[in-house]
Structures are given as structure tokens and as C-alpha cells.
Design a protein around this motif. Structure first.
Motif, PDB file in Angstrom:
ATOM      1  N   PRO A   1      11.295   1.052  40.364  1.00  0.00           N
ATOM      2  CA  PRO A   1       9.979   0.663  40.893  1.00  0.00           C
ATOM      3  C   PRO A   1       8.896   1.728  40.641  1.00  0.00           C
ATOM      4  N   MET A   2       9.304   2.962  40.450  1.00  0.00           N
ATOM      5  CA  MET A   2       8.341   4.012  40.140  1.00  0.00           C
ATOM      6  C   MET A   2       8.150   4.163  38.635  1.00  0.00           C
ATOM      7  N   GLY A   3       9.097   3.650  37.851  1.00  0.00           N
ATOM      8  CA  GLY A   3       8.989   3.751  36.408  1.00  0.00           C
ATOM      9  C   GLY A   3       9.779   4.915  35.847  1.00  0.00           C
ATOM     10  N   GLY A   4      10.551   4.638  34.797  1.00  0.00           N
ATOM     11  CA  GLY A   4      11.288   5.677  34.095  1.00  0.00           C
ATOM     12  C   GLY A   4      10.436   6.304  33.004  1.00  0.00           C
ATOM     13  N   PRO A   5      11.014   7.196  32.208  1.00  0.00           N
ATOM     14  CA  PRO A   5      10.221   7.982  31.254  1.00  0.00           C
ATOM     15  C   PRO A   5       9.867   7.275  29.946  1.00  0.00           C
ATOM     16  N   TYR A   6      10.483   6.124  29.689  1.00  0.00           N
ATOM     17  CA  TYR A   6      10.293   5.489  28.391  1.00  0.00           C
ATOM     18  C   TYR A   6       9.530   4.177  28.544  1.00  0.00           C
ATOM     19  N   TRP A   7       8.471   4.037  27.731  1.00  0.00           N
ATOM     20  CA  TRP A   7       7.589   2.877  27.814  1.00  0.00           C
ATOM     21  C   TRP A   7       7.381   2.253  26.443  1.00  0.00           C
ATOM     22  N   GLY A   8       7.224   0.925  26.438  1.00  0.00           N
ATOM     23  CA  GLY A   8       6.789   0.245  25.234  1.00  0.00           C
ATOM     24  C   GLY A   8       5.278   0.271  25.135  1.00  0.00           C
ATOM     25  N   GLN A   9       4.765  -0.373  24.090  1.00  0.00           N
ATOM     26  CA  GLN A   9       3.324  -0.359  23.849  1.00  0.00           C
ATOM     27  C   GLN A   9       2.589  -1.469  24.593  1.00  0.00           C
ATOM     28  N   GLY A  10       3.324  -2.439  25.109  1.00  0.00           N
ATOM     29  CA  GLY A  10       2.738  -3.509  25.900  1.00  0.00           C
ATOM     30  C   GLY A  10       2.479  -4.767  25.107  1.00  0.00           C
ATOM     31  N   THR A  11       2.478  -5.888  25.803  1.00  0.00           N
ATOM     32  CA  THR A  11       2.139  -7.177  25.204  1.00  0.00           C
ATOM     33  C   THR A  11       1.245  -7.941  26.176  1.00  0.00           C
ATOM     34  N   GLN A  12       0.185  -8.537  25.649  1.00  0.00           N
ATOM     35  CA  GLN A  12      -0.813  -9.199  26.485  1.00  0.00           C
ATOM     36  C   GLN A  12      -0.348 -10.596  26.885  1.00  0.00           C
ATOM     37  N   VAL A  13      -0.468 -10.869  28.178  1.00  0.00           N
ATOM     38  CA  VAL A  13      -0.239 -12.209  28.706  1.00  0.00           C
ATOM     39  C   VAL A  13      -1.531 -12.671  29.367  1.00  0.00           C
ATOM     40  N   THR A  14      -2.028 -13.817  28.926  1.00  0.00           N
ATOM     41  CA  THR A  14      -3.245 -14.374  29.492  1.00  0.00           C
ATOM     42  C   THR A  14      -2.964 -15.778  29.989  1.00  0.00           C
ATOM     43  N   VAL A  15      -3.251 -16.013  31.268  1.00  0.00           N
ATOM     44  CA  VAL A  15      -3.024 -17.315  31.879  1.00  0.00           C
ATOM     45  C   VAL A  15      -4.373 -17.932  32.223  1.00  0.00           C
ATOM     46  N   SER A  16      -4.670 -19.055  31.613  1.00  0.00           N
ATOM     47  CA  SER A  16      -5.957 -19.717  31.848  1.00  0.00           C
ATOM     48  C   SER A  16      -5.830 -20.735  32.973  1.00  0.00           C
ATOM     49  N   SER A  17      -6.901 -20.906  33.711  1.00  0.00           N
ATOM     50  CA  SER A  17      -6.894 -21.841  34.845  1.00  0.00           C
ATOM     51  C   SER A  17      -7.300 -23.233  34.423  1.00  0.00           C
TER      52      SER A  17
END
Length: 122
Positions: free
Chosen positions: A106-122
Motif C-alpha cells: 500500500p505504500m509502494g515498493g521501489p520498482y515502478w512502470g512508466q504508466g498507462t492512461q485510463v480514461t472513462v467517459s460519462s
């Protein structure tokens, strides 16, 4: 070390589904607990879900319980996040994370990816 690459993000309508994937390389994937985090514009990064190295334990943020499911395939060095019943407030960049200990996620470990965008439209 472990390198993480996310995929599967995109644009979806409210109520829809997406499955995110995180492919890992480097040191033994199965020795890491894995997690997903997200960061919406103007907000801090927040914990979404975690899974132990064996897959036997999982943990979720209250905001996604019952809608999101984390899983892993150690043979494929991949962790997944199945997202159902998506809401506009789920819009964020989603990050994959690796940690040595499940309880630290829950606090986060030392290794991260670059991320991917998720967009939810209403």
C-alpha cells in the motif's frame, strides 16, 4: 532489479471494462509482490490493488472493491488488473509496482512502470 512495462489502457465509456497488463523482466518475477497504483490529474498517487508473490493474498482500495480484480501469471511474468463497471472517477494514469513484501505494497515498493492512461467517459 525488475523492469515493468504496463499496457492495456485506453478510452472507455462508463460501465465498461478494461484489462491492464504489466510485463516484468529482470530478477525473478515470482519473488515479488505486485501492485497497481493510479494518479489522477492534480491528485496524489494512490494505492489500487496488490497481490502476493504466490497470488494467494490480495488487497484492494475501498474505492475499487467488487469492481477490480488483480491477478498474476508467474509463468508469463505478468500481472493483470481487470477493471469492470468503470466510473469517470477511475480516470487516471495507472502504474505497476513491485515490492519485496506484500504488506509494504500500500505504500509502494521501489520498482515502478512508466504508466498507462485510463480514461472513462460519462
Amino acid at each position: 532489479q525488475v523492469q515493468l512495462v504496463e499496457s492495456g489502457g485506453g478510452l472507455v465509456q462508463a460501465g465498461g471494462s478494461l484489462r491492464l497488463s504489466c510485463a516484468a523482466s529482470g530478477r525473478t518475477f515470482s519473488s515479488y509482490a505486485m501492485g497497481w497504483f493510479r494518479q489522477a490529474p492534480g491528485k496524489e498517487r494512490e494505492f489500487v490493488a496488490a497481490i502476493s508473490w504466490s497470488g494467494g493474498s490480495t488487497d484492494y482500495a475501498d474505492s475499487v472493491k467488487g469492481r477490480f480484480t488483480i491477478s498474476r501469471d508467474n509463468a508469463k511474468n505478468t500481472v493483470y488488473l481487470q477493471m469492470n463497471s468503470l466510473k469517470p472517477e477511475d480516470t487516471a494514469v495507472y502504474y505497476c509496482n513491485a515490492a519485496s513484501y506484500f504488506k509494504s505494497l500500500p505504500m509502494g515498493g521501489p520498482y515502478w512502470g512508466q504508466g498507462t492512461q485510463v480514461t472513462v467517459s460519462s
